[in-house]
Design an enzyme around this catalytic site. Sequence first.
Site, PDB file in Angstrom:
ATOM      1  N   GLU A 152       0.823  -1.218   0.000  1.00  0.00           N
ATOM      2  CA  GLU A 152       0.000   0.000   0.000  1.00  0.00           C
ATOM      3  C   GLU A 152       0.854   1.263   0.000  1.00  0.00           C
ATOM      4  O   GLU A 152       0.597   2.201  -0.729  1.00  0.00           O
ATOM      5  CB  GLU A 152      -0.921   0.048   1.223  1.00  0.00           C
ATOM      6  CG  GLU A 152      -1.831   1.273   1.182  1.00  0.00           C
ATOM      7  CD  GLU A 152      -2.283   1.734   2.549  1.00  0.00           C
ATOM      8  OE1 GLU A 152      -2.984   2.747   2.602  1.00  0.00           O
ATOM      9  OE2 GLU A 152      -1.932   1.102   3.545  1.00  0.00           O
ATOM     10  N   ASP A 198      -8.079   0.486   9.054  1.00  0.00           N
ATOM     11  CA  ASP A 198      -6.810   1.208   8.894  1.00  0.00           C
ATOM     12  C   ASP A 198      -6.555   2.051  10.129  1.00  0.00           C
ATOM     13  O   ASP A 198      -7.493   2.583  10.739  1.00  0.00           O
ATOM     14  CB  ASP A 198      -6.885   2.098   7.649  1.00  0.00           C
ATOM     15  CG  ASP A 198      -5.513   2.585   7.202  1.00  0.00           C
ATOM     16  OD1 ASP A 198      -4.513   2.102   7.752  1.00  0.00           O
ATOM     17  OD2 ASP A 198      -5.456   3.431   6.307  1.00  0.00           O
TER      18      ASP A 198
END
Length: 233
Positions: A152, A198
């Site tokens: 990511e 997250d």
Amino acid sequence: MLKIQAGIFVFFYFSISSTLTIKWGSTKVMEILAKEFTEHKTFKELLQPILVPRMVDTDSHRNVREHLINTLKSLNWHVEVDEFQDETPYGTKTFRNIIATYDPSKPQPATDSAVPCAILLDMAKQLDCLLTKEKSNRKTDVTPQIVFFDGEEAYNHWTETDSLYGARHLADKWQKTTDRNLQTKNNLQTIKLLVLLDLIGSADVAFRNFFPETSKEFENLVKLEKVLNEKDF
């Protein structure tokens, strides 16, 4: 979704039938899960192997990947490793998304950082008894799916090409792939709800609703949290 780079990017998405949602979302089920099945010692054991630096193409990166795969396979989840290469500021790198599906014969609804990854592994472990029971229930027309996206974080500066390597790859792949259960739609079009995990781990995390389209689902999660708090979990 998994950012096994400087963290892990995890998504969990749903298209679960109303019958299944009501059954699993009941106060009684939440109480049983909180008191009988949740085990903090197990969660810490799942989390510890992920709490390491894990840049792509390093030993620690590989060890975390194997930990995720082995844990899910031990619970009889079908695990697919989506391997691909992409150009980075440091040359060509090999990335691997991890796609875990509980029952591949059914449509897949779906699911950074070390803690969210451990949360998903723990969820799979603690819900194993319910998932096993539902697997034999022909009335349940969907099955959970967890996806860990690799790469990511940006290597240098966050740009359209230096970030979200695994997410960009799989989104493009799924957009081009016809859903095997709904031939008129691609895999992306079958997603009904996406929950991004997250930046979770500290004690002062607050979650806010920014999307009116999913306010109903957000409020349902708030209610479930309230039930767990009332049970002193």
